[in-house]
Design a protein around this motif. Structure first.
Motif, PDB file in Angstrom:
ATOM      1  N   GLN A 295       0.851  -1.104  -0.032  1.00 53.28           N
ATOM      2  CA  GLN A 295       0.108  -0.079   0.063  1.00 53.28           C
ATOM      3  C   GLN A 295       0.774   1.268   0.000  1.00 53.28           C
ATOM      4  OE1 GLN A 295      -3.067  -0.160  -0.480  1.00 53.28           O
ATOM      5  NE2 GLN A 295      -3.187  -2.284  -0.687  1.00 53.28           N
ATOM      6  N   ALA A 296       2.199   1.189   0.447  1.00 48.76           N
ATOM      7  CA  ALA A 296       3.052   2.392   0.521  1.00 48.76           C
ATOM      8  C   ALA A 296       2.815   3.310  -0.635  1.00 48.76           C
ATOM      9  CB  ALA A 296       4.147   2.014   0.680  1.00 48.76           C
ATOM     10  N   PHE A 297       3.093   2.778  -1.779  1.00 50.25           N
ATOM     11  CA  PHE A 297       3.035   3.382  -3.273  1.00 50.25           C
ATOM     12  C   PHE A 297       1.759   3.879  -3.695  1.00 50.25           C
ATOM     13  CE2 PHE A 297       7.236   1.215  -3.690  1.00 50.25           C
ATOM     14  CZ  PHE A 297       7.955   2.382  -3.907  1.00 50.25           C
ATOM     15  N   PRO A 298       0.767   3.206  -3.410  1.00 45.52           N
ATOM     16  CA  PRO A 298      -0.573   4.027  -3.728  1.00 45.52           C
ATOM     17  C   PRO A 298      -0.605   5.081  -2.816  1.00 45.52           C
ATOM     18  CG  PRO A 298      -0.769   1.482  -3.615  1.00 45.52           C
ATOM     19  CD  PRO A 298       0.763   1.650  -3.530  1.00 45.52           C
ATOM     20  N   VAL A 299      -0.411   4.960  -1.650  1.00 53.91           N
ATOM     21  CA  VAL A 299      -0.586   6.042  -0.628  1.00 53.91           C
ATOM     22  C   VAL A 299       0.277   7.195  -1.059  1.00 53.91           C
ATOM     23  CG1 VAL A 299      -0.078   7.113   1.588  1.00 53.91           C
ATOM     24  CG2 VAL A 299      -0.992   4.931   1.315  1.00 53.91           C
ATOM     25  N   GLY A 331      14.414  -9.070  -2.627  1.00 54.18           N
ATOM     26  CA  GLY A 331      14.290  -8.753  -3.980  1.00 54.18           C
ATOM     27  C   GLY A 331      13.727  -7.181  -4.093  1.00 54.18           C
ATOM     28  N   GLN A 332      14.193  -6.329  -2.877  1.00 50.61           N
ATOM     29  CA  GLN A 332      13.599  -5.040  -3.116  1.00 50.61           C
ATOM     30  C   GLN A 332      14.731  -4.084  -3.266  1.00 50.61           C
ATOM     31  OE1 GLN A 332      12.328  -5.985   0.261  1.00 50.61           O
ATOM     32  NE2 GLN A 332      10.510  -7.008  -0.417  1.00 50.61           N
ATOM     33  N   THR A 333      15.910  -4.798  -4.031  1.00 52.25           N
ATOM     34  CA  THR A 333      16.983  -3.868  -4.182  1.00 52.25           C
ATOM     35  C   THR A 333      16.743  -2.471  -5.032  1.00 52.25           C
ATOM     36  OG1 THR A 333      17.329  -5.771  -5.526  1.00 52.25           O
ATOM     37  CG2 THR A 333      19.109  -4.401  -4.822  1.00 52.25           C
ATOM     38  N   ASP A 334      15.507  -2.607  -5.815  1.00 55.77           N
ATOM     39  CA  ASP A 334      15.340  -1.387  -6.447  1.00 55.77           C
ATOM     40  C   ASP A 334      14.717  -0.478  -5.720  1.00 55.77           C
ATOM     41  OD1 ASP A 334      16.318  -3.052  -8.296  1.00 55.77           O
ATOM     42  OD2 ASP A 334      14.321  -3.559  -9.566  1.00 55.77           O
ATOM     43  N   ILE A 335      14.082  -0.704  -4.706  1.00 56.18           N
ATOM     44  CA  ILE A 335      13.367   0.335  -4.049  1.00 56.18           C
ATOM     45  C   ILE A 335      14.191   1.632  -3.696  1.00 56.18           C
ATOM     46  CG2 ILE A 335      12.037   0.970  -2.001  1.00 56.18           C
ATOM     47  CD1 ILE A 335      10.369  -0.739  -3.875  1.00 56.18           C
ATOM     48  N   LEU A 336      15.430   1.324  -3.284  1.00 57.75           N
ATOM     49  CA  LEU A 336      16.201   2.384  -2.852  1.00 57.75           C
ATOM     50  C   LEU A 336      16.658   3.031  -3.978  1.00 57.75           C
ATOM     51  CD1 LEU A 336      17.952   3.791  -0.913  1.00 57.75           C
ATOM     52  CD2 LEU A 336      19.943   2.203  -1.095  1.00 57.75           C
TER      53      LEU A 336
ATOM     54  N   MET B 234       9.239   4.056 -16.442  1.00 59.39           N
ATOM     55  CA  MET B 234       9.408   2.607 -16.468  1.00 59.39           C
ATOM     56  C   MET B 234      10.953   2.586 -16.271  1.00 59.39           C
ATOM     57  SD  MET B 234       9.374   2.167 -20.689  1.00 59.39           S
ATOM     58  CE  MET B 234       9.789   0.371 -20.211  1.00 59.39           C
ATOM     59  N   LYS B 235      10.925   1.531 -15.249  1.00 59.41           N
ATOM     60  CA  LYS B 235      12.233   1.380 -14.780  1.00 59.41           C
ATOM     61  C   LYS B 235      13.298   0.590 -15.850  1.00 59.41           C
ATOM     62  CE  LYS B 235      13.320  -2.792 -12.261  1.00 59.41           C
ATOM     63  NZ  LYS B 235      12.515  -3.676 -12.154  1.00 59.41           N
ATOM     64  N   VAL B 236      12.591  -0.230 -16.540  1.00 57.09           N
ATOM     65  CA  VAL B 236      13.157  -0.955 -17.568  1.00 57.09           C
ATOM     66  C   VAL B 236      13.810  -0.125 -18.815  1.00 57.09           C
ATOM     67  CG1 VAL B 236      13.047  -2.644 -19.556  1.00 57.09           C
ATOM     68  CG2 VAL B 236      12.274  -3.202 -17.198  1.00 57.09           C
ATOM     69  N   GLY B 237      13.003   0.706 -19.223  1.00 57.33           N
ATOM     70  CA  GLY B 237      13.330   1.666 -20.252  1.00 57.33           C
ATOM     71  C   GLY B 237      14.523   2.725 -19.779  1.00 57.33           C
ATOM     72  N   PRO B 281       7.650   2.405  -9.229  1.00 58.20           N
ATOM     73  CA  PRO B 281       6.439   2.133  -8.188  1.00 58.20           C
ATOM     74  C   PRO B 281       5.906   3.573  -7.934  1.00 58.20           C
ATOM     75  CG  PRO B 281       8.781   1.608  -7.282  1.00 58.20           C
ATOM     76  CD  PRO B 281       8.818   1.773  -8.689  1.00 58.20           C
ATOM     77  N   PHE B 282       6.595   4.506  -8.099  1.00 56.88           N
ATOM     78  CA  PHE B 282       6.388   5.954  -7.732  1.00 56.88           C
ATOM     79  C   PHE B 282       5.073   6.084  -8.741  1.00 56.88           C
ATOM     80  CE2 PHE B 282      10.315   6.154  -5.640  1.00 56.88           C
ATOM     81  CZ  PHE B 282       9.684   6.481  -4.535  1.00 56.88           C
ATOM     82  N   THR B 283       4.874   5.655  -9.705  1.00 57.56           N
ATOM     83  CA  THR B 283       3.755   6.059 -10.782  1.00 57.56           C
ATOM     84  C   THR B 283       2.821   5.054 -10.556  1.00 57.56           C
ATOM     85  OG1 THR B 283       4.879   4.793 -12.580  1.00 57.56           O
ATOM     86  CG2 THR B 283       5.236   7.182 -12.185  1.00 57.56           C
ATOM     87  N   SER B 284       2.741   4.191  -9.454  1.00 59.32           N
ATOM     88  CA  SER B 284       1.653   3.106  -9.248  1.00 59.32           C
ATOM     89  C   SER B 284       0.249   3.758  -9.058  1.00 59.32           C
ATOM     90  CB  SER B 284       1.979   2.301  -8.033  1.00 59.32           C
ATOM     91  OG  SER B 284       1.861   3.167  -7.188  1.00 59.32           O
ATOM     92  N   LYS B 285      -0.962   3.131  -9.288  1.00 54.93           N
ATOM     93  CA  LYS B 285      -2.094   3.592  -8.911  1.00 54.93           C
ATOM     94  C   LYS B 285      -2.354   4.064  -7.861  1.00 54.93           C
ATOM     95  CE  LYS B 285      -4.130  -0.838  -7.850  1.00 54.93           C
ATOM     96  NZ  LYS B 285      -3.791  -0.881  -6.674  1.00 54.93           N
ATOM     97  N   ARG B 286      -3.055   5.030  -7.575  1.00 54.61           N
ATOM     98  CA  ARG B 286      -3.560   5.636  -6.274  1.00 54.61           C
ATOM     99  C   ARG B 286      -4.640   5.112  -5.583  1.00 54.61           C
ATOM    100  NH1 ARG B 286      -6.328  11.112  -7.915  1.00 54.61           N
ATOM    101  NH2 ARG B 286      -7.002  11.088  -5.529  1.00 54.61           N
TER     102      ARG B 286
END
Lengths: 617, 423
Positions: A295-299, A331-336, B234-237, B281-286
């Motif tokens: 839920q963190a990112f939707p928030v 596997g959350q390497t990317d979050i940082l 997109m992280k990949v692109g 993830p920062f552009t995920s749905k709200r």
């Protein structure tokens, strides 16, 4: 006509931006007096605290004896230099007097006065009552501990007419945060009950107070009460309730559902959330386990949609949600990395007390994941704008630098490590002995042991010269391999310097005691530098400190003696060996017999020794 | 420890790049191959992980496999070489998975050299490609060694390798980009070779990669030069932004190796692709609780409450407020009101006069009211006085008035004398 509106500090700010950090200088605080330039972390702590406490002492005297500080030298008048009035000026029982006591944050006095006003039948306006409620709830119905009071006030205040409750307040200050709890039917609740028509502000004060002092379920029932009274809550009330949400529910799902419910009610009541709402939700999500991760990112997206940009505290909570300390990383390497992509190059202003946690958390994760790239990005972010302020107090700065530097030692080439070392130490960072050990390991990894004498100097300066494990490691590293002549020479100097450290002890600090290992390392270093005489002195220390040298060491020593052909010393060595009853003594004797030109007397002495050792076996 | 490993890898890499650039497979490949076992160990989880995913796919599409094989006999033959190599590598990685040490596969170089001897022409080229898989793994290794947990995401593997590869490709300069990409192909074949129907898996994986390659292109068309946007979206692109230029050579060289056969089975890879092309993830749905343009009910705002003050105080306590230099200390003093403000315009120090318009300063005739004579020397004198005052910027309007008042009093006192002199 265009006029640029500048703040009154604009010129100074422009000037300040021209000054860069000088890695060779100590902190600005200590530049007044070179004598007081701290060299170790403890000195740093001591000096900065003493400066602060000096200031506090001065303030204390000014506010305790305001009558002696009435002369106004400043022209024009500077209010902040004049003593504050700590005594209530208005004596009569009136609303004005109540307001004055509220402003001076005298909880007990204000409550007493309010009661007197009530008894006298004088009506008190709702606003003032609300302010009173704020005051009571904020301090949990206790008088605030007085600020800037020196530690030893108990002795001093005997003859001072000062109010007695501050003494009590002081004593309980440390335990304040732990013990202070919302008491049933305290003054806040009593006064609140007296209100005929409490408004949003009154409820807000009460609920925030309850949350602050741990009466979580009570806060929620007060909120229900508020809804029953057809009132709307304000943002801060909701923020407080969101903070309390994880406390009143057991399961992760339930916690999250409660938070969502609160947010929905906010939307219903048309209350616009603010940054603190976002941070409160994220902080609560930290205690929601897996729900938090989903839920963190939707928030955050939700708040973005309301044009609320996350502060560093939000990112800190986010990182804490995904990287639990001690837990394996799933596997959350990317979050940082994602977070760093978001924040890189931005300048942040402090908006939340938790903002100052971000850098420590980020660098902790870098250290845990051994991710030097991100660590550099974090460090780069620190240099942007005013972000350095968000690194927090001295303690946090120290943690940050320790983690950053350990990571460097682990991951980077020694040249890079040393570049950072020169940059950070000691102008902003005083490494602990553990971090110095990391540095030694880095030196070892990259085969730059020749730098050890320099590092030893720094170690001494940093006050780690008496850390036995560290010093022993240093000796072992120096003794381990044979270096070229020049390096050996500096090693020998360094080793003798270390020996001095053992001998003198540093101004009453813990004395280090010789171990067999450290002594033999020392001897090996000196032998390798062809300092036989010094080594001989050390060899004698084995006896005085009741340590036993190893056979290899004596063997090595003998080889060294042989090079100079000093027969007498060889014999003495054999005698020492025999003195320790080493099983290798016969072998030594044999070597001496074979390799040296012995006189008759010496020969007989040796054979005597041989018989002795044989018998003792 | 980590760094030691990395140093090894860099050495290997540098050697590799050299060989690739000069394109002398016969001589330098050996040298490089002898390096190979050093780096096998840490990357073990990768090919295995990938294969486990594609394995399941292959079951579904196993019917089409036989056709594939018939269609492209030569390719298969060619690829078999690579795969054989890959197979070996996975065997070794299996072995080293347990030991996690570099010392284990010492026998590997001899093996591969023996194989090499039997090859010529196209085979040596393939050999080169197969060897580049070493390159891939070395690059890959850089991350996993620091972050072993990444291996827990098997479905992202080929991508992962491309990422890190591209990152390093930029670091090394663009010259090597052309040769890096066949390494990618080789990596895929290595991964695929762990499966029973490896050609199928390989082609799927390669198609997968090609899709990703296509992604930045479309992205570029959509967003123009806005790389930041791509990163956000997109992280990949985003991570492959510099991979775009290198994307094309990939396909070219790949077609040398394995001409056709990438264009089948879009469906399966499409699904995989969707999983893989995870957005930032920062552009995920709200949550969609609040509405954006929400009007806030105006509550009576009474100025800062105790709570607000305390919040500000907490923030100050939490942050570092110590000045870093003299100027910052002066800023602090200015804010506290202890220091005279640095002038920021020519009205510094005019706070009390700020609200007084200029004509009050300049036109002072109105103060010469009836108390002064309408004409004569006194009037003349006073006109000179107000002219002087009008030009005086040191005095406030109040002071100027007081000045005039003083003369008024003075002339009133001297009224007798003036009358006598008939002034």
């Amino acid at each position: 006509m265009f006029t640029v509106i500048r703040s009154k500090e604009a010129v100074l700010q422009a000037l300040a931006s021209t000054v860069n950090r000088d890695p060779t200088a100590s902190d600005y605080r200590f530049q007044d007096d070179p004598y007081l330039t701290p060299k170790t972390s403890s000195e740093f702590k001591l000096f900065s605290l003493s400066q602060e406490s000096g200031r506090n002492a001065a303030k204390y005297f000014i506010s305790t004896y305001p009558k002696y500080f009435q002369k106004d030298y400043a022209q024009p008048h500077i209010p902040c230099l004049m003593p504050e009035t700590l005594e209530a000026q208005i004596e009569e029982v009136s609303e004005a007097a109540l307001i004055e006591r509220i402003q001076m944050r005298k909880v007990k006095a204000a409550v007493d006065l309010y009661d007197q006003l009530q008894q006298a039948g004088t009506p008190v306006s709702l606003d003032v009552t609300n302010q009173l409620l704020d005051l009571i709830c904020f301090y949990g119905d206790c008088d605030p501990a007085q600020e800037n009071v020196p530690e030893q006030r108990n002795e001093e205040t005997e003859d001072v007419q000062d109010e007695p409750q501050t003494k009590k307040g002081r004593a309980s200050k440390a335990s304040d945060k732990l013990k202070a709890a919302w008491k049933e039917n305290n003054n806040a609740e009593r006064i609140f009950a007296l209100l005929s028509e409490p408004n949003t502000h009154s409820y807000s004060a009460l609920i925030r107070g309850m949350v602050k002092y741990g009466a979580y379920s009570k806060a929620f029932s007060t909120y229900t009460d508020l809804l029953n009274n057809q009132l709307k809550a304000d943002v801060s009330t909701f923020n407080a309730l969101i903070t309390a949400a994880p406390e009143v529910k057991e399961k992760y799902n339930e916690k999250w559902e409660l938070i969502v419910d609160l947010l929905k009610q906010m939307a219903e009541q048309k209350v616009k959330p603010n940054l603190l709402t976002l941070n409160a939700v994220l902080k609560a999500l930290r205690r929601c386990g897996t729900v938090g991760k989903s839920q963190a990112f939707p928030v955050i997206s939700e708040m973005r949609a309301l044009s609320i940009d996350p502060s560093l505290a939000s990112y800190n909570h986010l990182l804490s949600i995904f990287y639990k300390p001690g837990a394996p990383f799933q596997g959350q390497t990317d979050i940082l990395q994602e977070v760093m992509n978001e924040v890189s190059g931005k300048s942040f202003t402090p908006q939340d007390p938790d903002d100052a946690q971000f850098f420590i958390t980020a660098v902790r994760i870098c250290l845990d994941t051994k991710d030097i790239e991100q660590a550099y990005r974090v460090h780069e972010l620190l240099g942007v704008g005013e972000n350095w302020r968000l690194l927090g107090n001295d303690f946090q700065q120290n943690i940050y630098h320790a983690r950053f530097f350990s990571l460097l030692c682990m991951m980077e080439n020694i040249d890079v490590v040393l570049k950072w070392y020169r940059d950070l130490v000691p102008s902003v960072y005083y490494p602990s002995s553990n971090v110095m050990r990391d540095l030694l390991q880095a030196l070892d990894t990259d085969n730059r042991l020749d730098l050890i004498p320099q590092i030893w100097k720094d170690l001494k300066q940093l006050g780690h010269g008496n850390r036995q494990t560290l010093v022993e490691e240093l000796l072992t590293l120096m003794a381990r391999e044979k270096q070229n002549q020049e390096v050996q020479e500096t090693f020998a100097e360094c080793a003798l310097d270390i020996k001095k450290m053992y001998d003198t002890g540093d101004r009453g600090k813990v004395m280090m005691s010789w171990t067999a290992g450290s002594l033999s390392d020392l001897v090996s270093v000196l032998l390798a530098a062809q300092r036989r005489q010094d080594a001989w002195e050390i060899l004698k220390l084995f006896k005085t400190h009741n340590r036993v040298p190893s056979e290899e060491l004596l063997d090595k020593f003998l080889t060294c003696i042989k090079e100079s052909g000093d027969v007498n010393q060889a014999l003495e060595l054999v005698q020492i060996s025999a003195g320790f009853c080493l099983p290798g003594t016969p072998k030594l004797i044999q070597r001496v017999q074979q390799e040296f030109l012995l006189s008759e007397q010496q020969k007989s002495m040796l054979s005597d020794l041989e018989i002795q050792t044989f018998n003792s076996d | 420890m980590y760094r030691r490993l990395l140093i090894n890898i860099y050495q290997v890499r540098n050697g590799l790049i050299h060989t690739q650039n000069t394109r002398l497979p016969s001589t330098k490949c050996k040298e490089r191959e002898s390096f190979a076992p050093v780096i096998w160990a840490p990357c073990t989880a990768r090919p295995l992980g990938t294969s486990s995913i594609s394995f399941s796919e292959n079951k579904e599409s196993s019917t089409s496999l036989s056709e594939d094989k018939e269609k492209r006999p030569e390719e298969n033959e060619a690829k078999e070489e690579v795969n054989a190599d890959g197979q070996k590598s996975t065997e070794i990685s299996n072995a080293t998975l347990t030991s996690q040490l570099e010392t284990e596969p010492v026998d590997k170089p001899e093996d591969s050299k023996q194989v090499e001897k039997t090859k010529s022409g196209k085979e040596s080229l393939l050999e080169l490609l197969g060897a580049m898989k070493v390159e891939v793994t070395t690059v890959r290794k850089i991350r996993p060694s620091k972050t072993p947990r990444m291996s827990e995401r098997p479905d992202q593997e080929p991508m992962e390798s491309t990422h890190s590869m591209f990152q390093h490709a930029t670091a090394e300069g663009s010259q090597q980009q052309g040769t890096l990409n066949p390494a990618l192909v080789a990596a895929v074949s290595a991964a695929a070779s762990t499966l029973p129907n490896r050609h199928q898996a390989e082609s799927e994986l390669l198609k997968q990669l090609r899709k990703h390659e296509a992604v930045p292109d479309t992205q570029r068309r959509a967003d123009g030069q806005n790389i930041g946007h791509i990163i956000a979206d997109m992280k990949v692109g985003g991570r492959k932004t510099n991979g775009r230029s290198s994307a094309r050579p990939t396909s070219q060289i790949r077609f040398d190796d394995d001409g056709k056969g990438y264009t089948q089975d879009r469906g399966i890879t499409g699904e995989l692709d969707a999983v893989r092309r995870r957005k930032s993830p920062f552009t995920s749905k709200r949550l969609n609780i609040f509405t954006a343009g929400m009007e806030q009910d105006t509550l009576s705002v009474l100025g800062p409450t105790l709570w607000d003050i305390d919040l500000a105080n907490q923030i100050v306590q939490a942050t570092n407020q110590a000045p870093r230099n003299g100027f910052e200390e002066m800023i602090q003093w200015t804010k506290e009101g202890k220091l005279w403000q640095y002038p920021i315009n020519n009205e510094a120090g005019l706070e009390e006069e700020a609200s007084v318009p200029f004509h009050e300063h300049v036109f002072l005739e109105k103060h010469l009211d009836e108390s002064f004579p309408r004409q004569g020397p006194v009037r003349h004198f006073m006109e000179l006085v107000i002219t002087g005052l009008a030009k005086n910027h040191h005095l406030t309007v109040q002071q100027k008035k007081e000045h005039i008042d003083w003369f008024r009093d003075y002339f009133r006192q001297k009224d007798d004398v003036l009358k006598e002199a008939e002034a």
